[in-house]
Design an enzyme around this catalytic site. Structure first.
Site, PDB file in Angstrom:
ATOM      1  N   ASN A 116     -14.368  -2.662   9.748  1.00 42.19           N
ATOM      2  CA  ASN A 116     -13.795  -2.483   8.409  1.00 42.19           C
ATOM      3  C   ASN A 116     -14.003  -3.689   7.494  1.00 42.19           C
ATOM      4  O   ASN A 116     -13.328  -3.817   6.473  1.00 42.19           O
ATOM      5  CB  ASN A 116     -12.290  -2.157   8.488  1.00 42.19           C
ATOM      6  CG  ASN A 116     -12.030  -0.866   9.230  1.00 42.19           C
ATOM      7  OD1 ASN A 116     -12.562   0.176   8.867  1.00 42.19           O
ATOM      8  ND2 ASN A 116     -11.241  -0.933  10.293  1.00 42.19           N
TER       9      ASN A 116
ATOM     10  N   GLU B  74     -10.483   0.388  -4.882  1.00 41.33           N
ATOM     11  CA  GLU B  74     -11.378   0.845  -3.830  1.00 41.33           C
ATOM     12  C   GLU B  74     -11.205   2.350  -3.611  1.00 41.33           C
ATOM     13  O   GLU B  74     -10.084   2.860  -3.593  1.00 41.33           O
ATOM     14  CB  GLU B  74     -11.115   0.089  -2.530  1.00 41.33           C
ATOM     15  CG  GLU B  74     -11.343  -1.413  -2.664  1.00 41.33           C
ATOM     16  CD  GLU B  74     -11.375  -2.125  -1.321  1.00 41.33           C
ATOM     17  OE1 GLU B  74     -11.021  -1.491  -0.309  1.00 41.33           O
ATOM     18  OE2 GLU B  74     -11.747  -3.304  -1.294  1.00 41.33           O
TER      19      GLU B  74
ATOM     20  N   LYS C  82       0.810  -1.216   0.000  1.00 37.48           N
ATOM     21  CA  LYS C  82       0.000   0.000   0.000  1.00 37.48           C
ATOM     22  C   LYS C  82       0.843   1.265   0.000  1.00 37.48           C
ATOM     23  O   LYS C  82       0.397   2.325  -0.459  1.00 37.48           O
ATOM     24  CB  LYS C  82      -0.961  -0.019   1.194  1.00 37.48           C
ATOM     25  CG  LYS C  82      -2.063  -1.059   1.038  1.00 37.48           C
ATOM     26  CD  LYS C  82      -3.010  -1.049   2.205  1.00 37.48           C
ATOM     27  CE  LYS C  82      -4.189  -1.983   1.959  1.00 37.48           C
ATOM     28  NZ  LYS C  82      -3.798  -3.353   1.651  1.00 37.48           N
TER      29      LYS C  82
ATOM     30  N   GLU D 164      -7.177   1.726  -2.067  1.00 37.23           N
ATOM     31  CA  GLU D 164      -6.232   0.641  -2.317  1.00 37.23           C
ATOM     32  C   GLU D 164      -6.689  -0.132  -3.544  1.00 37.23           C
ATOM     33  O   GLU D 164      -7.813   0.039  -4.028  1.00 37.23           O
ATOM     34  CB  GLU D 164      -6.140  -0.306  -1.115  1.00 37.23           C
ATOM     35  CG  GLU D 164      -7.436  -1.032  -0.802  1.00 37.23           C
ATOM     36  CD  GLU D 164      -7.340  -1.895   0.442  1.00 37.23           C
ATOM     37  OE1 GLU D 164      -6.345  -1.779   1.164  1.00 37.23           O
ATOM     38  OE2 GLU D 164      -8.271  -2.680   0.668  1.00 37.23           O
TER      39      GLU D 164
ATOM     40  N   GLU E  86      -2.710   6.856   7.454  1.00 36.79           N
ATOM     41  CA  GLU E  86      -3.239   7.889   6.574  1.00 36.79           C
ATOM     42  C   GLU E  86      -4.442   8.550   7.232  1.00 36.79           C
ATOM     43  O   GLU E  86      -5.022   8.021   8.181  1.00 36.79           O
ATOM     44  CB  GLU E  86      -3.617   7.312   5.204  1.00 36.79           C
ATOM     45  CG  GLU E  86      -4.719   6.294   5.245  1.00 36.79           C
ATOM     46  CD  GLU E  86      -4.954   5.616   3.908  1.00 36.79           C
ATOM     47  OE1 GLU E  86      -4.058   5.662   3.039  1.00 36.79           O
ATOM     48  OE2 GLU E  86      -6.033   5.018   3.721  1.00 36.79           O
TER      49      GLU E  86
ATOM     50  N   ASN F 200      -7.047  -4.110  -4.817  1.00 35.75           N
ATOM     51  CA  ASN F 200      -7.006  -5.526  -4.474  1.00 35.75           C
ATOM     52  C   ASN F 200      -6.696  -6.314  -5.735  1.00 35.75           C
ATOM     53  O   ASN F 200      -7.496  -6.351  -6.674  1.00 35.75           O
ATOM     54  CB  ASN F 200      -8.336  -5.981  -3.876  1.00 35.75           C
ATOM     55  CG  ASN F 200      -8.551  -5.406  -2.491  1.00 35.75           C
ATOM     56  OD1 ASN F 200      -7.646  -5.404  -1.669  1.00 35.75           O
ATOM     57  ND2 ASN F 200      -9.735  -4.890  -2.239  1.00 35.75           N
TER      58      ASN F 200
ATOM     59  N   ARG G  79      -6.782  -9.255  -6.859  1.00 35.53           N
ATOM     60  CA  ARG G  79      -7.335 -10.608  -6.750  1.00 35.53           C
ATOM     61  C   ARG G  79      -8.823 -10.547  -7.050  1.00 35.53           C
ATOM     62  O   ARG G  79      -9.387  -9.478  -7.269  1.00 35.53           O
ATOM     63  CB  ARG G  79      -7.134 -11.148  -5.329  1.00 35.53           C
ATOM     64  CG  ARG G  79      -7.693 -10.203  -4.264  1.00 35.53           C
ATOM     65  CD  ARG G  79      -7.669 -10.802  -2.886  1.00 35.53           C
ATOM     66  NE  ARG G  79      -7.894  -9.830  -1.837  1.00 35.53           N
ATOM     67  CZ  ARG G  79      -9.081  -9.349  -1.474  1.00 35.53           C
ATOM     68  NH1 ARG G  79     -10.168  -9.747  -2.114  1.00 35.53           N
ATOM     69  NH2 ARG G  79      -9.200  -8.481  -0.501  1.00 35.53           N
TER      70      ARG G  79
END
Length: 729
Positions: free
Chosen positions: A286, A326, A167, A339, A251, A341, A343
């Site tokens: 989350n 995202e 990240k 971020e 962040e 992903n 996958r």
């Protein structure tokens, strides 16, 4: 049971690891329904003349392994499952053509053992590996190791995984690609002191999260220095346990945002598509609870902007598979990169529902080397879809603490139109402490949002799960909550709508009357059935048909889990013209008609109340008590004959435990650390223990100030829900 024990014994023995087990077609059909409705994949359907892999290995378990196997089977590709010893009889093992045991139950000894999975690939001759999500799906070294032995990784190239899986690095690449960014620290956070320093520089609240993380693991929001220190350590240990990488970043936390993501699909020939967005704002810890596609908040212009930025980022990193970008979105429709992903995402089925594209099929095609057949203009957006994540969790405790056990009764609501169930369990399956407690991804699709949502309510009402506590009560309540119906949701939806936590469905006075009437009618049916004499040629002349009797009850509906009762309500039940399917219920001066097959043996009972359809379930039937499901929540109703009610006052209530002086395990799990010892003075709110369940670490705190009297557990010990951990004087 004997077969299961023998299978486990074979796996536990060292020589059992890596042993290939073949599944015959007869064995598969005995345990698994091999049929699948492929009509939902209406866009770019399977071309059986196209070259493809002969055999693939799925390096995962549960529902995602089953999901990949279904598409592979439809494409004519043979499959290999890997499993731990406790998963030897799991559904994905039964569905696959071959299966290999790769180790004991703990993930770091089985599903995360790269060496054993690589050996399984060699032993079975698999040409490709699909990693699913989680586990090794974003492990760069695993993807690179497969490339070295000439086996295809069904996912992006290892460089793309490395660039976007980190990240810290991904934020730099996204900035260069001109993607909207959240303010934050660009580098790795070395320790808790640096975490506090950076957090103060950025300004609270901040999000502390694992650089290699995803799925809500290793991620916590801190609002002050104390939380920053505690959450940094918890997230760091959690990240190491789940991803094998404990690097952390910090962040700015965008307060009260929406979480909206964009599905992308790329090939190895420079083509990239965005497949529309998914709304994933309803979360706890989350982790997503309910998702929908598309988002009611996104305009066509915003959708195109998000899609184009997502494709820009994918091309910048040389992406060549399915992936997800995202975003956090504020109230003014500004969106910021969160971020990527690299996958297949858990919630991919809702994108498949609105586009008709089988994303797993496209991943296998792209991995083989084929070009995408579609252009961006050919990607449809048809209707609306919802996904409810059905977990083995208690939603009344922190919106979902894990539950373990065996599914003693399990019926999926596949009989409802527009319903899809992506699950990796069946009746008799075990939900253990070692893995994620996901039971099923329940998906509904409709022509519009209200239709899809109505189908979700019907599906949740008709979903039968016994043996474990589950979160259907919460899911069902959300589907009827006004803010959700209007689409006014953010990531703070759960704590704002349920500030005291989820307490179960809140009934109106009319709904309470419906529940009491329903329980009384079912209890009257139970008593009448017990008085019937069937298949008897000789009956006494004094026999009275039990369906001509009026049954008089005193009913009570407890108002909390402690059994505190509301007022007693008299209810009278009689069956119209002696018909067991037509009950007339008198309550509070009103008459309610309940009609339908009140079959006490069926797990699902479909009735009509004053002509309105209603689906309920009978959870238990005891003398003087019946538990029914209404709006997803279990209601334990006291239903006693009028003459028996007078004796209740002689029954003493159970004494209540003083929970302020003891620390009770809220879930089954493993003790990761014990932070106090006998004789220590502790203050209210001080962390005493850390417990891990389903790879999530949770700090347990003192309810009051006092001295530690006893500590009953030690580090590494496994505990059950309700077990005493620490006692204070």
């Amino acid at each position: 049971l004997r077969m299961r024990v023998l299978a486990c014994v074979r796996c536990v023995a060292h020589k059992g690891f890596g042993q290939v087990r073949l599944a015959s077609a007869a064995s598969q059909k005995k345990y698994v329904d091999l049929r699948e409705d492929r009509s939902i994949y209406r866009t770019d359907p399977i071309n059986h003349d196209e070259p493809k892999f002969d055999k693939i290995l799925i390096a995962n378990r549960g529902e995602i392994a089953c999901r990949v196997i279904k598409t592979a089977r439809a494409m004519g590709i043979k499959t290999v499952a890997v499993h731990s010893d406790v998963d030897s009889n799991a559904l994905h093992v039964r569905m696959a053509d071959e299966a290999v045991c790769v180790g004991p139950a703990p993930t770091n000894q089985s599903y995360l053992r790269v060496d054993r999975i690589l050996q399984a690939v060699k032993d079975t001759g698999a040409q490709a590996v699909h990693p699913g999500y989680g586990f090794l799906s974003e492990n760069t070294l695993f993807a690179a190791d497969l490339e070295k032995i000439g086996v295809t990784f069904v996912g992006p190239n290892s460089k793309a995984i490395s660039d976007m899986g980190d990240k810290i690095n991904s934020k730099k690449i996204a900035t260069a690609a001109k993607v909207n960014m959240i303010p934050g620290h660009d580098g790795e956070i070395a320790d808790e002191d640096m975490c506090v320093k950076v957090a103060n520089e950025i300004g609270y609240p901040v999000m502390i999260k694992a650089s290699a993380g995803g799925g809500g693991k290793g991620m916590r929001c801190a609002w002050n220095d104390k939380q920053a220190r505690e959450f940094f350590n918890l997230s760091k240990h959690e990240a190491l346990s789940f991803f094998g990488d404990d690097r952390m970043l910090v962040e700015k936390f965008v307060d009260n945002p929406r979480h909206i993501e964009m599905q992308i699909l790329c090939d190895k020939h420079g083509h990239a598509l965005w497949l529309n967005e998914r709304e994933c704002s309803i979360q706890r810890r989350n982790q997503k609870v309910i998702e929908e596609a598309p988002s009611s908040f996104v305009t066509p212009e915003m959708r195109r902007a998000m899609g184009e930025q997502s494709v820009q980022l994918a091309r910048a990193v040389g992406y060549d598979s399915a992936g997800t970008i995202e975003f956090l979105v504020d109230g003014k429709r500004n969106f910021y990169f969160l971020e990527m992903n690299t996958r297949l995402q858990v919630e991919h089925p809702i994108t498949e529902s609105i586009t008709g594209i089988d994303i797993v099929q496209q991943m296998l095609r792209v991995a083989y080397g084929h070009k995408l057949n579609l252009t961006q203009e050919q990607v449809p957006l048809e209707g609306w879809a919802f996904e409810s994540r059905v977990y083995a969790e208690d939603p009344h405790r922190g919106f979902g603490l894990p539950s373990v056990g065996r599914l003693s009764k399990y019926v999926e609501p596949k009989h409802i139109a527009g319903v899809r169930c992506d699950s990796g369990v069946r009746e008799g399956s075990e939900i253990s402490i070692y893995y994620d407690p996901l039971i099923c991804k329940l998906v509904t699709h409709g022509a519009d949002r209200p239709t899809a949502l109505a189908r979700m309510r019907d599906a949740l009402d008709g979903y039968v799960i016994r043996g474990v506590t589950h979160n259907i009560p919460l899911l069902r309540d959300i589907c009827q909550e006004q803010r959700f119906l209007e689409g006014r949701i953010t990531t703070k939806y759960l704590p704002e709508v349920y500030p005291e936590g989820f307490q179960g469905a809140k009934l109106t006075p009319e709904e309470e009357e419906t529940v009491l009437s329903l329980a009384a009618a079912l209890n009257a049916r139970k008593i009448a059935r017990s008085k019937q004499f069937k298949n008897q040629s000789r009956q006494q002349s004094t026999y009275v048909d039990p369906y001509t009797i009026t049954y008089k009850f005193i009913t009570e509906l407890p108002v909390d889990d402690e059994g505190t009762s509301a007022k007693q309500v008299p209810v009278h039940v009689h069956f119209e013209n002696g018909d067991e399917k037509e009950a007339r219920v008198s309550i509070n001066g009103k008459t309610l008609a309940i009609s339908g097959d009140m079959n006490l043996a069926h797990p699902i009972v479909s009735l009509k109340t004053d002509g309105k359809p209603m689906t309920t379930q009978i959870v238990s039937k005891k003398a003087g008590e019946i538990t029914v499901v209404y709006r997803g929540t279990n209601f334990k109703v006291s239903v006693l004959p009028e003459h028996a009610q007078h004796y209740v006052k002689h029954m003493l209530p159970k004494p209540k435990l003083d929970l302020s002086s003891v620390l009770i395990s809220p879930m089954p799990g493993a003790i990761k650390s014990v932070l106090v010892k006998v004789g220590d003075m502790v203050s209210e709110g001080q962390q005493l223990l850390v417990i891990e369940a389903m790879k999530m670490q949770n700090g347990l705190h003192a309810a009051k100030t006092g001295k530690v009297k006893t500590v009953t557990v030690k580090e590494g010990q496994t505990v059950d829900e309700g077990e005493l951990l620490v006692e204070l004087e």
